[in-house]
Scaffold this motif. Sequence first.
Motif, mmCIF file in Angstrom:
data_model
loop_
_atom_site.group_PDB
_atom_site.id
_atom_site.type_symbol
_atom_site.label_atom_id
_atom_site.label_comp_id
_atom_site.label_asym_id
_atom_site.label_seq_id
_atom_site.Cartn_x
_atom_site.Cartn_y
_atom_site.Cartn_z
ATOM 1 N N PHE A 3 0.839 -1.191 0.000
ATOM 2 C CA PHE A 3 0.000 0.000 0.000
ATOM 3 C C PHE A 3 0.877 1.245 0.000
ATOM 4 O O PHE A 3 2.064 1.214 0.360
ATOM 5 N N THR A 4 0.270 2.335 -0.438
ATOM 6 C CA THR A 4 0.979 3.613 -0.489
ATOM 7 C C THR A 4 0.385 4.580 0.515
ATOM 8 O O THR A 4 -0.843 4.616 0.708
ATOM 9 N N VAL A 5 1.236 5.373 1.152
ATOM 10 C CA VAL A 5 0.829 6.442 2.057
ATOM 11 C C VAL A 5 1.612 7.680 1.644
ATOM 12 O O VAL A 5 2.851 7.704 1.743
ATOM 13 N N SER A 6 0.927 8.686 1.118
ATOM 14 C CA SER A 6 1.590 9.907 0.631
ATOM 15 C C SER A 6 2.706 9.571 -0.353
ATOM 16 O O SER A 6 3.864 10.021 -0.192
ATOM 17 N N ASP A 7 2.391 8.745 -1.313
ATOM 18 C CA ASP A 7 3.329 8.362 -2.387
ATOM 19 C C ASP A 7 4.487 7.490 -1.902
ATOM 20 O O ASP A 7 5.398 7.180 -2.683
ATOM 21 N N ARG A 8 4.482 7.091 -0.648
ATOM 22 C CA ARG A 8 5.517 6.194 -0.134
ATOM 23 C C ARG A 8 4.923 4.792 -0.029
ATOM 24 O O ARG A 8 3.830 4.617 0.503
ATOM 25 N N GLU A 9 5.617 3.801 -0.560
ATOM 26 C CA GLU A 9 5.076 2.437 -0.608
ATOM 27 C C GLU A 9 5.548 1.613 0.594
ATOM 28 O O GLU A 9 6.695 1.693 1.013
ATOM 29 N N TYR A 10 4.606 0.836 1.130
ATOM 30 C CA TYR A 10 4.880 -0.058 2.251
ATOM 31 C C TYR A 10 4.459 -1.470 1.871
ATOM 32 O O TYR A 10 3.596 -1.667 1.011
ATOM 33 N N GLU A 11 5.013 -2.433 2.555
ATOM 34 C CA GLU A 11 4.632 -3.832 2.362
ATOM 35 C C GLU A 11 4.622 -4.510 3.729
ATOM 36 O O GLU A 11 5.665 -4.648 4.373
ATOM 37 N N ARG A 12 3.454 -4.912 4.184
ATOM 38 C CA ARG A 12 3.313 -5.526 5.504
ATOM 39 C C ARG A 12 2.298 -6.666 5.426
ATOM 40 O O ARG A 12 1.463 -6.728 4.516
ATOM 41 N N THR A 13 2.353 -7.532 6.423
ATOM 42 C CA THR A 13 1.386 -8.630 6.535
ATOM 43 C C THR A 13 0.511 -8.385 7.758
ATOM 44 O O THR A 13 1.014 -8.175 8.869
ATOM 45 N N PHE A 14 -0.793 -8.394 7.556
ATOM 46 C CA PHE A 14 -1.756 -8.138 8.623
ATOM 47 C C PHE A 14 -2.511 -9.417 8.977
ATOM 48 O O PHE A 14 -2.554 -10.376 8.197
ATOM 49 N N THR A 15 -3.142 -9.387 10.147
ATOM 50 C CA THR A 15 -4.016 -10.481 10.575
ATOM 51 C C THR A 15 -5.464 -10.033 10.437
ATOM 52 O O THR A 15 -5.836 -8.945 10.919
ATOM 53 N N LEU A 16 -6.263 -10.837 9.770
ATOM 54 C CA LEU A 16 -7.678 -10.503 9.547
ATOM 55 C C LEU A 16 -8.465 -10.714 10.839
ATOM 56 O O LEU A 16 -8.554 -11.836 11.343
ATOM 57 N N THR A 17 -9.033 -9.638 11.389
ATOM 58 C CA THR A 17 -9.826 -9.742 12.621
ATOM 59 C C THR A 17 -11.324 -9.718 12.338
ATOM 60 O O THR A 17 -12.132 -9.928 13.238
ATOM 61 N N GLY A 18 -11.709 -9.438 11.095
ATOM 62 C CA GLY A 18 -13.119 -9.409 10.746
ATOM 63 C C GLY A 18 -13.307 -9.094 9.272
ATOM 64 O O GLY A 18 -12.375 -8.653 8.598
ATOM 65 N N TYR A 19 -14.505 -9.325 8.777
ATOM 66 C CA TYR A 19 -14.816 -8.998 7.385
ATOM 67 C C TYR A 19 -16.304 -8.699 7.246
ATOM 68 O O TYR A 19 -17.108 -9.008 8.128
ATOM 69 N N PHE A 20 -16.648 -8.087 6.146
ATOM 70 C CA PHE A 20 -18.033 -7.694 5.881
ATOM 71 C C PHE A 20 -18.333 -7.923 4.405
ATOM 72 O O PHE A 20 -17.408 -8.137 3.606
ATOM 73 N N LYS A 21 -19.607 -7.860 4.051
ATOM 74 C CA LYS A 21 -20.004 -8.061 2.662
ATOM 75 C C LYS A 21 -19.773 -6.784 1.876
ATOM 76 O O LYS A 21 -20.289 -5.715 2.220
ATOM 77 N N GLY A 22 -18.977 -6.866 0.819
ATOM 78 C CA GLY A 22 -18.675 -5.696 0.000
ATOM 79 C C GLY A 22 -19.772 -5.395 -1.000
ATOM 80 O O GLY A 22 -20.587 -6.258 -1.340
ATOM 81 N N ASP A 23 -19.785 -4.161 -1.459
ATOM 82 C CA ASP A 23 -20.782 -3.722 -2.437
ATOM 83 C C ASP A 23 -20.112 -3.518 -3.788
ATOM 84 O O ASP A 23 -19.188 -2.707 -3.917
ATOM 85 N N THR A 24 -20.587 -4.241 -4.796
ATOM 86 C CA THR A 24 -20.006 -4.104 -6.142
ATOM 87 C C THR A 24 -20.256 -2.728 -6.726
ATOM 88 O O THR A 24 -19.520 -2.280 -7.599
ATOM 89 N N ILE A 25 -21.299 -2.041 -6.248
ATOM 90 C CA ILE A 25 -21.636 -0.735 -6.800
ATOM 91 C C ILE A 25 -20.833 0.388 -6.160
ATOM 92 O O ILE A 25 -20.812 1.511 -6.624
ATOM 93 N N SER A 26 -20.149 0.093 -5.060
ATOM 94 C CA SER A 26 -19.398 1.118 -4.336
ATOM 95 C C SER A 26 -18.243 1.643 -5.180
ATOM 96 O O SER A 26 -17.629 0.913 -5.965
ATOM 97 N N MET A 27 -17.908 2.921 -4.999
ATOM 98 C CA MET A 27 -16.831 3.531 -5.768
ATOM 99 C C MET A 27 -15.471 2.952 -5.402
ATOM 100 O O MET A 27 -14.538 3.012 -6.202
ATOM 101 N N SER A 28 -15.332 2.452 -4.186
ATOM 102 C CA SER A 28 -14.083 1.801 -3.790
ATOM 103 C C SER A 28 -14.353 0.872 -2.623
ATOM 104 O O SER A 28 -15.314 1.060 -1.877
#
Length: 860
Positions: free
Chosen positions: A161-186
């Motif tokens: 991922f990028t933060v202010s044009d600076r790129e990072y690479e990390r591994t996260f642990t999934l603590t939860g999830y939700f149903k995404g919307d295909t119509i959403s802009m992002s």
Amino acid sequence: MRKVKNRKAIRRVADRTRKAAKSRNLIAVLAIALTALLFTSVFTIGGSIVEKQQEATMRQVGGSAHGGFKYLTQEEYDIVKKDKKLKEVSYRIVVGEAVNESLKKLRTEIGYYEDLEAKFSFCYPEEGRMPEAADEIVTSDLVLKAMGIPCEVGQKVPLKFTVSDREYERTFTLTGYFKGDTISMSQIMLVSRELADELAPTPTVSAMGSNIDASGYTGTIMADFNFRNSFDLTGKMEALAERCGFPKDTVSDGINWAYMGMDINIEDMLPVAALLLVILISGYLIIYNIFYINVFHDIRRYGLLKTIGTTGRQLRKIVRRQAYMLCLYGIPLGLLLGGVTGKWILPIVMQNLVFSSTADTKVTLKLWIFAASAVFSLLTVYISCIKPCRIASSVSPVEAVRYTEGQNSKAAGKKGRKTKKVKPWTMAAANMQRNKKKVVIVTTSLSLGLVLLNSVYGLVSGFDMDKFIASATVSDYSVYEAGLDNPTIIDKPVEGVTREFLDALSEQSGVEEISNVYMNYINQPNFTEEERSAFNKKILQNPKAQPYLGKYFAEEAYQESIANGTFDIIDGKIFGIGRLIYEKMELSEGELDWEKFKTGKYVITSKFGHLGPDENRINYYEVGDKVTVRLDDGSSREYEVMAVGDLPYACGLQSYGVFEYNFVLPDREYLDFIGDRLPMRTLFNVEKDKEADMEKWLSNYCENVNADLDYTSKATVAAEFEEDKDMYVIVGGLLSLILAAIGILNFINTMVTSVLSRKQEFAMMEAVGMTGTQLRRMLGCEGLLYALFTGAASVILGGILNATAIRGLGDALFFYRWRFTVTPILLCLPVLVLVVLAVPALCYRSMCRTSVTERMRKAE
């Protein structure tokens, strides 16, 4: 005059009068219940659709809050949070954006969200919990699917991922999830406040009055809030900014489209108003007729009550109390049946709406739905009782005691007529002339259901499957990138079909013809002086274009573009197509000639822009003109215009610019000019006996081999057509059935009451020699006359509506082909005849259970 306390007496008289007529009351209760059922069904379905559409808009926007302020510092947010006129306040902090290769087609933002903000934004975890540590994350099932990660709490999520044009690479642990919307802009990834403070600390310098681009979002607080209500959100936002002391016109704010889009559109409301009016009229006809008949049936009783001092106002109260007491039984029953009907029909309606993929089909039965239905039903009963109340209150005691139906008929009062031979038909006609108003009411009530049924059939029978299929595909199959036709995606994937798919397709048996659609955006900002002059003359100075161009050219950016001659407001597309698609081109000028076209020396151009109706679009190039097509890299080629036209809608990009023009080249010339490209769409036909196998192979490929691809087939389009058709049939048919039931109930009530009120008259006829068979024939003829009047009225009114309203409604549907019909009415007439013959016969049979002598006695 002394005021007498007689309310209890009035109630007692009303209740006993009502209880004495149980059969009539049953019909009245059913009529009120059916009216309430119709209102409840309409409000349940209509209210749910509006609610689902609003929810879908909220999901597209990305939140349910009324509004928000953007790019705040912590100090500014604290000021907003303390405002006492806000109902709820929460915030999020923008951290960055995911750039994994697997997410390149699924824009995904990363940010910290408070719990309430996550709920505002439809991203609160449905499984698991919110992130707390710096290495924890929550995201949607769509993101996890794209990354190939199972939807299971505890899974590891490797992220770039990028933060202010600076790129990072990390591994996260999934603590939860939700149903995404295909119509959403992002899509959204939620991280902890700890990570947000580490990588994107909130700035302390105010951004108000500054020009913030996408790179400046990082770390800023996005505050969202709800007011007490959604009325006048613009005014509320301005007042809030003033209370917070934010400089005018410098704070970046936003109002949720979902609330701003709820303005009433008169044209959209007309069909709803018409439907409510039809229900109101149908309910009025039967309820009015029931109480109108009941009043005359009890007219002697009201006359006797008047002789002992009952006033007209008290008689009105008696009639109204009877009506309202029947409502206590009919309305709850109708509300219950209407709620069940609405819950059954809504999923059928929802699956044919454009926002169905973003909203569930569950019906929330809210209090206002039942309240509105009950009020409308009560209003119908109230209006229906006005005339019967007047009749009851104005009756003369002497006239009431002597009353018989139709005693004031002009036909009965005529003298000097030559005596004619009495026949069942003549007696039936004379009987119906006694009360012409009742005949009109019953005929109208019976006709409503038939007219609506004919209208529904006229609409549905005009649905043309070939036109529907042609709008969605011009071949047996069409394969494309899954996001290509999604209206919410701005950057369309114009090279979606992969080489792997094309190789796999070439190995399938039964494929007859393959044709690709290639596309590239073009921009021709540097017009020559000659081209600029032609553009001014043909487009800018064309009176035909002024109604559409005015609002755009008023904007400063467009004026500057025209003034400096760059014309960067103009854009277009260049397509490369194969023969299969070429032969389906929709031309307005010129002729098709594939052998000539494939030489690469010719081009097909479109009319300029999409400024309104097709007849108002303007030809910028004419057949035979020489056209120089320039690419953004500076290369160019000259072609001769072979024709002016457009690609079939199913083959194009399905999105348009206001100021655009397009060029169509043969596929080989396109690839030679543009360079190596992958297709935007691949269309192909297969042998008839291989269609089932191809459908199975494509479905498996797009689901399991490459989920980024999607396809359309004639079979799927035909199934969609049938679903659309079924929706109209079920909804319209059910409404027709209920209206028909109301009409039949009205007829039954009329005939039953007519027979019972004339039982003394019939007894006298039998006493002077008239046989029971003759009486039954006379009653049957009355029924047939009702059927004759109903049929004539239905055919005339149904034909007029079919040729006007239904034709106009159908013409708005691209797959409609109008044809005149009254077939449903003619098919229903035999059923109507059976009903109108059976009801009088059963009524007479019931009456004959008592002897002629008993019937000749006055029963009052």
